[in-house]
Write a protein that holds these residues in place. Structure first.
Motif, PDB file in Angstrom:
ATOM      1  N   UNK A 192      48.768  55.935-105.571  1.00 51.61           N
ATOM      2  CA  UNK A 192      48.534  57.375-105.646  1.00 51.61           C
ATOM      3  C   UNK A 192      49.809  58.189-105.471  1.00 51.61           C
ATOM      4  N   UNK A 193      50.965  57.514-105.422  1.00 54.06           N
ATOM      5  CA  UNK A 193      52.216  58.234-105.242  1.00 54.06           C
ATOM      6  C   UNK A 193      52.483  58.639-103.803  1.00 54.06           C
ATOM      7  N   UNK A 194      51.660  58.168-102.883  1.00 54.26           N
ATOM      8  CA  UNK A 194      51.803  58.475-101.461  1.00 54.26           C
ATOM      9  C   UNK A 194      52.319  57.234-100.749  1.00 54.26           C
ATOM     10  N   UNK A 195      53.376  57.372-100.003  1.00 54.82           N
ATOM     11  CA  UNK A 195      54.025  56.217 -99.368  1.00 54.82           C
ATOM     12  C   UNK A 195      53.431  55.849 -98.018  1.00 54.82           C
ATOM     13  N   UNK A 196      52.371  56.519 -97.582  1.00 61.71           N
ATOM     14  CA  UNK A 196      51.782  56.248 -96.269  1.00 61.71           C
ATOM     15  C   UNK A 196      51.379  54.787 -96.116  1.00 61.71           C
ATOM     16  N   UNK A 197      50.834  54.208 -97.187  1.00 61.67           N
ATOM     17  CA  UNK A 197      50.377  52.811 -97.112  1.00 61.67           C
ATOM     18  C   UNK A 197      51.510  51.839 -96.824  1.00 61.67           C
ATOM     19  N   UNK A 198      52.748  52.261 -97.065  1.00 61.12           N
ATOM     20  CA  UNK A 198      53.898  51.384 -96.944  1.00 61.12           C
ATOM     21  C   UNK A 198      54.608  51.500 -95.601  1.00 61.12           C
ATOM     22  N   UNK A 199      54.128  52.351 -94.717  1.00 64.70           N
ATOM     23  CA  UNK A 199      54.804  52.532 -93.429  1.00 64.70           C
ATOM     24  C   UNK A 199      54.731  51.290 -92.563  1.00 64.70           C
ATOM     25  N   UNK A 200      53.770  50.410 -92.828  1.00 64.55           N
ATOM     26  CA  UNK A 200      53.654  49.171 -92.062  1.00 64.55           C
ATOM     27  C   UNK A 200      54.728  48.152 -92.418  1.00 64.55           C
ATOM     28  N   UNK A 201      55.441  48.368 -93.523  1.00 63.43           N
ATOM     29  CA  UNK A 201      56.440  47.406 -93.997  1.00 63.43           C
ATOM     30  C   UNK A 201      57.702  47.505 -93.135  1.00 63.43           C
ATOM     31  N   UNK A 202      58.127  46.421 -92.478  1.00 63.25           N
ATOM     32  CA  UNK A 202      59.334  46.466 -91.637  1.00 63.25           C
ATOM     33  C   UNK A 202      60.593  46.802 -92.444  1.00 63.25           C
ATOM     34  N   UNK A 203      61.586  47.301 -91.742  1.00 64.57           N
ATOM     35  CA  UNK A 203      62.816  47.757 -92.386  1.00 64.57           C
ATOM     36  C   UNK A 203      63.577  46.633 -93.081  1.00 64.57           C
ATOM     37  N   UNK A 204      63.405  45.397 -92.595  1.00 65.80           N
ATOM     38  CA  UNK A 204      64.167  44.300 -93.198  1.00 65.80           C
ATOM     39  C   UNK A 204      63.694  43.961 -94.611  1.00 65.80           C
ATOM     40  N   UNK A 205      62.594  44.568 -95.046  1.00 61.15           N
ATOM     41  CA  UNK A 205      62.120  44.362 -96.413  1.00 61.15           C
ATOM     42  C   UNK A 205      62.719  45.390 -97.390  1.00 61.15           C
ATOM     43  N   UNK A 206      63.353  46.419 -96.861  1.00 64.92           N
ATOM     44  CA  UNK A 206      63.850  47.506 -97.713  1.00 64.92           C
ATOM     45  C   UNK A 206      65.141  47.091 -98.403  1.00 64.92           C
ATOM     46  N   UNK A 207      65.215  47.339 -99.708  1.00 61.84           N
ATOM     47  CA  UNK A 207      66.445  47.110-100.470  1.00 61.84           C
ATOM     48  C   UNK A 207      67.003  48.488-100.835  1.00 61.84           C
ATOM     49  N   UNK A 208      68.163  48.805-100.275  1.00 62.38           N
ATOM     50  CA  UNK A 208      68.743  50.136-100.463  1.00 62.38           C
ATOM     51  C   UNK A 208      70.015  50.123-101.284  1.00 62.38           C
ATOM     52  N   UNK A 209      70.704  51.243-101.261  1.00 64.09           N
ATOM     53  CA  UNK A 209      71.930  51.396-102.040  1.00 64.09           C
ATOM     54  C   UNK A 209      73.032  50.458-101.565  1.00 64.09           C
ATOM     55  N   UNK A 210      72.950  50.001-100.313  1.00 62.96           N
ATOM     56  CA  UNK A 210      73.975  49.096 -99.795  1.00 62.96           C
ATOM     57  C   UNK A 210      73.966  47.750-100.501  1.00 62.96           C
ATOM     58  N   UNK A 211      72.869  47.447-101.209  1.00 62.14           N
ATOM     59  CA  UNK A 211      72.772  46.188-101.952  1.00 62.14           C
ATOM     60  C   UNK A 211      73.119  46.361-103.435  1.00 62.14           C
ATOM     61  N   UNK A 212      73.383  47.580-103.859  1.00 62.68           N
ATOM     62  CA  UNK A 212      73.657  47.863-105.270  1.00 62.68           C
ATOM     63  C   UNK A 212      75.135  48.143-105.480  1.00 62.68           C
ATOM     64  N   UNK A 213      75.574  47.947-106.715  1.00 61.39           N
ATOM     65  CA  UNK A 213      76.939  48.318-107.086  1.00 61.39           C
ATOM     66  C   UNK A 213      76.913  48.886-108.489  1.00 61.39           C
ATOM     67  N   UNK A 214      77.786  49.843-108.740  1.00 61.92           N
ATOM     68  CA  UNK A 214      77.843  50.472-110.060  1.00 61.92           C
ATOM     69  C   UNK A 214      78.756  49.652-110.956  1.00 61.92           C
ATOM     70  N   UNK A 215      78.149  48.792-111.777  1.00 54.66           N
ATOM     71  CA  UNK A 215      78.991  47.924-112.601  1.00 54.66           C
ATOM     72  C   UNK A 215      79.503  48.620-113.859  1.00 54.66           C
ATOM     73  N   UNK A 216      79.235  49.930-113.985  1.00 59.87           N
ATOM     74  CA  UNK A 216      79.874  50.694-115.060  1.00 59.87           C
ATOM     75  C   UNK A 216      81.278  51.129-114.654  1.00 59.87           C
ATOM     76  N   UNK A 217      81.568  51.043-113.355  1.00 61.33           N
ATOM     77  CA  UNK A 217      82.885  51.428-112.853  1.00 61.33           C
ATOM     78  C   UNK A 217      83.065  52.918-112.689  1.00 61.33           C
ATOM     79  N   UNK A 218      82.017  53.696-112.900  1.00 61.84           N
ATOM     80  CA  UNK A 218      82.146  55.149-112.818  1.00 61.84           C
ATOM     81  C   UNK A 218      82.031  55.666-111.391  1.00 61.84           C
ATOM     82  N   UNK A 219      81.350  54.884-110.537  1.00 57.49           N
ATOM     83  CA  UNK A 219      81.165  55.297-109.146  1.00 57.49           C
ATOM     84  C   UNK A 219      81.720  54.199-108.240  1.00 57.49           C
TER      85      UNK A 219
END
Length: 370
Positions: free
Chosen positions: A53-80
């Motif tokens: 439904x586009x509401x993230x409330x159901x996901x609040x039970x998910x521990x933080x160690x499951x989150x994949x954030x920007x720290x795991x990404x890299x800009x392979x276009x070289x622009x950033x």
């Protein structure tokens, strides 16, 4: 001096070869270790399946160690050169439910410029790669290993997206379908194979936060004909192949994107499943488990002889089992094989005991022999 230099390093051909092999192996392992990352897929309890439904409330039970954030990404276009949360900030959670061949996703993103006014591919995009059986290898037509089939419509219909799937998910989708499935199987993005919902309050060109919630069905084989499709079986502790990239546009008048934020270290992950990453389908977190719970299954192994194999699948520490087969006989084996003398429908009961207590599970007439 030259002679001394040669004498010091006067290896035999075999020694040189061995040395080179060691160096190459070391560099290969070093490169592999840099990419040797594993992520986790959260298991939702059966009574807490997220509502799309586009509401993230159901996901609040998910521990933080499951989150994949920007720290795991890299800009392979070289622009950033590095992530800037004032420009783009993304987090992704992945979930599953035991017994369902579905992958659930929560995509939350802040962008300082949302580009989604055009009808084509020029759109801020969450590009998702799914290879649930870890078959690996190229899966888009232009990467076909046979050059004579490259970029042919035959290859597109018989090969492209068949053993792994690529979803170009538009963030958000405005007056167009929520995703482009890059292949000849657009049916996989519709019910009963997928579902999606968005939540946002910005207009094209504005900044703001987007919540994208969806589930998809992974396939071992998904061709043009859905009647021939084979779903991937999702099982506890199994690894699946996943990868994604965020394609960020910051100017509707520019044809090039402003960044290609990749989870993989290989840019061509979008068409080669070997560059996806392992995601482990995790068991239930301890807070959602009962300390002891009786569970069991069965299989009729020989119908003419009325032989039935019973399998204990109980949760928790179990010290003793007591089976009541419903015909006046019992067993204390953990996984007994029982032969019924008479045809019929039986109520079978399993009682278990352990340090944390007792539990019982009966199934009414599931076990039937003739």
């Amino acid at each position: 001096m030259l002679f001394k230099f040669k004498s010091i390093f006067n290896f035999s051909f075999k020694a040189k070869y061995s040395f080179s092999f060691i160096v190459i192996t070391f560099l290969t392992q070093l490169n592999y270790s840099q990419e040797n990352r594993q992520f986790q897929v959260f298991q939702f309890p059966a009574n807490k399946i997220p509502t799309i439904d586009g509401n993230s409330e159901d996901w609040k039970m998910v521990p933080k160690n499951y989150v994949v954030g920007m720290d795991q990404l890299w800009d392979d276009s070289g622009k950033q050169p590095k992530a800037n949360p004032k420009n783009l900030d993304v987090s992704v959670k992945v979930g599953w439910v035991k017994g369902l061949n579905r992958l659930y996703f929560l995509y939350e993103a802040y962008d300082d410029y949302w580009d989604f006014s055009l009808p084509g591919l020029h759109n801020d995009t969450f590009e998702l790669i799914v290879d649930a059986d870890q078959s690996g290898g190229p899966f888009i037509d232009r990467f076909h290993p046979n050059p004579s089939l490259t970029n042919t419509m035959e290859a597109f219909f018989s090969y492209h997206g068949v053993h792994a799937q690529n979803y170009h998910i538009f963030t958000p989708a405005l007056e167009k379908d929520w995703t482009m499935v890059w292949g000849s199987q657009p049916w996989i993005k519709k019910l009963p194979y997928a579902n999606v919902s968005y939540h946002y309050n910005f207009k094209p060109g504005q900044s703001g936060k987007l919540t994208l919630e969806f589930w998809i069905t992974p396939f071992d084989y998904a061709g043009n004909d859905p009647s021939r499709a084979i779903e991937s079986i999702l099982e506890e502790n199994k690894n699946i192949g996943l990868c994604w990239a965020i394609i960020d546009y910051d100017d509707v008048n520019k044809t090039e994107n402003n960044g290609f934020w990749n989870l993989s270290k290989e840019h061509k992950m979008y068409g080669n499943a070997s560059y996806s990453l392992p995601f482990k389908l995790m068991p239930l977190e301890n807070q959602f488990k009962k300390e002891i719970e009786a569970k069991w299954s069965f299989k009729v192994v020989n119908m003419p002889k009325r032989e039935v194999a019973f399998v204990d699948e109980s949760d928790g520490e179990v010290n003793s089992w007591n089976w009541d087969f419903g015909d006046g006989t019992t067993s204390t084996e953990q996984n007994p094989i029982h032969q019924y003398k008479e045809a019929g429908k039986y109520v079978v009961i399993l009682n278990i005991k352990g340090p944390k207590g007792t539990s019982q599970l009966s199934k009414v007439w599931d076990v039937a022999v003739k």
